[in-house]
Design a protein around this motif. Structure first.
Motif, PDB file in Angstrom:
ATOM      1  N   SER A  45      -2.286 -50.508  82.613  1.00 16.29           N
ATOM      2  CA  SER A  45      -0.984 -50.740  83.259  1.00 16.29           C
ATOM      3  C   SER A  45      -0.114 -49.502  83.148  1.00 16.29           C
ATOM      4  CB  SER A  45      -0.272 -51.921  82.614  1.00 16.29           C
ATOM      5  OG  SER A  45      -1.033 -53.080  82.783  1.00 16.29           O
ATOM      6  N   ASP A 166      -1.652 -54.619  89.868  1.00 12.81           N
ATOM      7  CA  ASP A 166      -1.931 -54.743  88.431  1.00 12.81           C
ATOM      8  C   ASP A 166      -2.406 -56.159  88.138  1.00 12.81           C
ATOM      9  OD1 ASP A 166      -2.143 -54.503  85.728  1.00 12.81           O
ATOM     10  OD2 ASP A 166      -0.068 -53.879  85.379  1.00 12.81           O
ATOM     11  N   GLU A 167      -3.699 -56.314  87.913  1.00  7.29           N
ATOM     12  CA  GLU A 167      -4.322 -57.614  87.642  1.00  7.29           C
ATOM     13  C   GLU A 167      -3.829 -58.700  88.589  1.00  7.29           C
ATOM     14  OE1 GLU A 167      -5.430 -58.488  83.865  1.00  7.29           O
ATOM     15  OE2 GLU A 167      -4.946 -56.547  82.960  1.00  7.29           O
TER      16      GLU A 167
HETATM   17 MG    MG Z   1      -1.894 -54.384  81.724  1.00  5.71          MG
END
Ligand code: MG
Ligand code: ATP
Lengths: 237, 402
Positions: A45, A166-167
């Motif tokens: 991240s 992000d994910e």
């Molecule tokens: Mg992360």
């Protein structure tokens, strides 16, 4: 497209400091669908926030389209994000007071696109993701997978140079995750959209053109996806 | 800050208000309306009371202009010459001469000290409205003698709890009253009538005719203790006063405003201090309430604000979004507040508040409404800007992690 040179990020909280990135160097080409993988806490991240202009590195350089982004003022960075980047977040991050279509065209309004134009762009993108019928729905009336598709529509409606995610599937079940990843791949293929996606699910690998694996803030592997030793990807509980 | 940006801010503000919590929307509007009402109401009642006593003083006591003896003199001489002169002056509807004499009134053991005022009833009717306020009996007539009319605060009420000072103990039309004048003369009268103007000062007065006073004094009256004048409603009193002075009147000439300034100047000054304090306190309440409302909104929306900034939405758009929300809340609150104020004014016009000096209805001018609205909007803008600016200035990652 993206050049990252010897990027370091140190988070300091009082006396404790965490070296989240320790000299990351990589480059991403236009049209690539890149997965950033690695165990929890490996710095995925953090890296995404740096190249997405959401946070400032401690040292190192980031060039996007040849432009050194560390020289940009806050205002220029805001404009850069508005005009050239798109984001998809893990928790969708839709505005709860806006309808599906309002969420999608909000940034177009800010960019000063004419109403006719952004309405037709929004309609087109919502049709593409299969949510044209739900354009007046509020976030609270949608499933997680639907919300994430709206968030993807919002990110790509302005045709950004780079799409960051992000994910995006972390809160979704397997079927919804597959739908979302299919959608990303479709966008990548049809629109030649550059995508940088963080993930720690091993099976997502097959969707990526290229996989960058981080461990303890360093790149330990960079190349086309291959089935690897599980311990590299899973967190070492 | 482009127009486009303002449009986006307004768009976000309207959506935020309409699709946000209904409860907090209505409560905020209600609180602003209450603050607005608070800013206006108290002062409108005080203004109403002041206007009311001004009206009573003009209508029943001093007229628009009062002419008194020159300084250091007790009487105006050559009263008929002065009246002729005054009545010819443009803007003067009528001048009425008064002759006052101290006296004690007695009835069945009740004694009341006072001043008996002699008037020429035909003149007096054209200057004051007391003749319209007879609650029993009749007003005086020119030329008659042996008659007296008494205000209710001197005659006394049927229920003595309504009396505000010493009275004759509920004397009525036809009852005998003895008056001992300070010149030593004592006369018996039958009460010709009782009046009630609802102004305490005016309701203590005692009137006899000019002819009666001449008989008490034992000689024709050529001087006077004062002249009251009714002026044309189209002309300001100050202008008529100037004309009177230009006509060579040597006596002291005062408009009712001059008189009030002497009598109430202090009171009006203290009133404006009270009024400013009320307004300031209301504004502080408004600022604090709006500040809290917007602070809660922005703190709840920290992550959303972070996301907007991440998407490239300019900080000023986010701040103006909350600023518009505050201004829209204030607009709605002010409109509701004006309705409440007007409703109360309407209600209190039908059912006035009973004050010693008469029935009071609130006095609200459009000027009051406008100036208080402007003040409230300024307060609201400050109260909205600060918390919005604070949260919008947060670092993106800090905001997004919240
Ligand atoms: Mg992360
Ligand atoms: N704001 C912060 N302050 C302090 N330390 C931080 C902060 N953000 C991240 N870190 C630390 O930096 C390191 C890398 O964090 P990062 O969030 O980039 O990991 P990640 O790979 O995304 O992990 P995950 O898979 O759990 O999301 C971790 O050790 C984390 O604790």
């Amino acid at each position: 497209m993206i050049e990252v040179i010897d990027l370091c990020k140190v988070y300091s909280m009082g006396k404790v400091s965490v070296d989240a990135l320790q000299g990351v160097t990589l480059s991403i080409k236009k049209g690539e669908f890149v997965g950033i993988m690695g165990a929890s806490g490996s710095g995925k991240s953090t890296l995404l926030h740096m190249i997405g202009l959401l946070d400032k590195p401690t040292s190192g350089k980031i060039l996007i389209g040849g432009e050194d982004i560390s020289t940009l003022s806050d205002h220029k960075k805001t404009l850069f994000r508005l005009k050239r980047l798109g984001y998809v977040f893990q928790d969708y991050a839709l505005m709860p007071e806006l309808t599906v279509e309002e969420n999608v065209y909000l940034t177009s309004m800010v960019r000063g696109t004419s109403e006719n134009e952004y309405l037709s762009q929004t309609k087109e993108i919502l049709t593409r993701i299969g949510l044209a019928e739900r354009s007046d729905a509020l976030q609270s009336e949608l499933s997680g997978g639907q919300q994430q598709r709206v968030s993807i529509a919002r990110a790509v409606v302005n045709r950004p140079e780079i799409l960051f995610a992000d994910e995006p599937c972390a809160n979704l079940d397997t079927v919804s995750s597959q739908n979302i990843l299919d959608l990303f791949r479709k966008i990548n293929h049809e629109l030649h959209q550059t995508i940088v996606m963080v993930s720690h699910e091993e099976w997502h690998m097959e969707y990526f053109d290229r996989v960058i694996i981080l461990r303890d803030g360093r790149v330990i592997s960079d190349g086309p996806p291959v089935i690897r030793d599980h311990c590299i990807i899973r967190s070492p509980e | 800050m482009s127009l486009q940006h303002l449009k986006v801010s307004f768009f976000l503000a309207v959506r935020g208000l309409l699709r946000g919590s209904r409860g907090s929307l209505y409560l905020s509007i209600l609180i602003i309306a209450m603050v607005f009402t608070n800013m206006i109401f108290m002062s409108s009642i005080i203004m109403g009371a002041i206007k009311n006593s001004e009206q009573s003083i003009i209508e029943y006591q001093t007229g628009n202009i009062l002419v008194g003896p020159k300084e250091n003199e007790q009487y105006i001489e050559d009263i008929s010459g002065l009246l002729d002169k005054l009545n010819r002056i443009p803007g003067v509807i009528r001048a009425s001469a008064h002759y006052s004499l101290g006296a004690t009134l007695k009835n069945e053991g009740n004694r009341v000290g006072g001043t008996v005022i002699a008037v020429k009833p035909d003149d007096e009717r054209m200057v004051t409205g007391t003749w319209k306020k007879m609650i029993e009996g009749e007003y005086l007539s020119d030329g008659e003698t042996g008659e007296v009319i008494i205000g209710i605060q001197t005659s006394g009420h049927k229920d003595e709890n309504d009396d505000m000072g010493p009275t004759l103990g509920y004397v009525r039309t036809g009852d005998p009253v003895t008056i001992e004048y300070t010149n030593g003369v004592t006369r018996e009268y039958r009460v010709k009538g009782i009046f009630e103007t609802r102004s305490y000062q005016a309701d203590m007065e005692i009137f006899v005719t000019w002819n009666e006073m001449e008989s008490v004094l034992g000689h024709p009256i050529t001087d006077s203790t004062g002249v009251i004048i009714r002026t044309s409603p189209d002309l300001p009193e100050a202008q008529v006063k100037q004309t009177i002075l230009r006509f060579g009147v040597q006596e002291e000439v005062k408009t009712w405003q001059d008189l009030l300034e002497e009598a109430f100047g202090r009171a009006i000054e203290s009133f404006s201090i009270i009024n400013s304090v009320t307004v300031i306190v209301s504004l502080v309440i408004a600022i604090v309430v709006l500040f809290i409302v917007i602070m809660i909104k922005t703190l709840n929306n920290r992550r959303q604000i972070g996301v907007l900034k991440a998407l490239g939405v300019d900080k000023s758009i986010i701040i103006n979004n909350y600023l518009f929300q505050v201004l829209l809340l204030t607009a709605a609150g002010t409109i509701l507040g004006i309705c409440i104020v007007e409703g109360m004014v309407g209600l209190l016009t039908v059912f006035p508040i009973v004050f010693p000096d008469g029935d009071v209805t609130p006095y609200v001018t459009p000027g009051d409404l406008i100036s208080n609205t402007i003040l409230l909007f300024i307060a609201a803008a400050i109260a909205g800007y600060i918390p919005a600016w604070r949260v919008a200035s947060e670092d993106i990652m800090t905001a997004m992690r919240s």
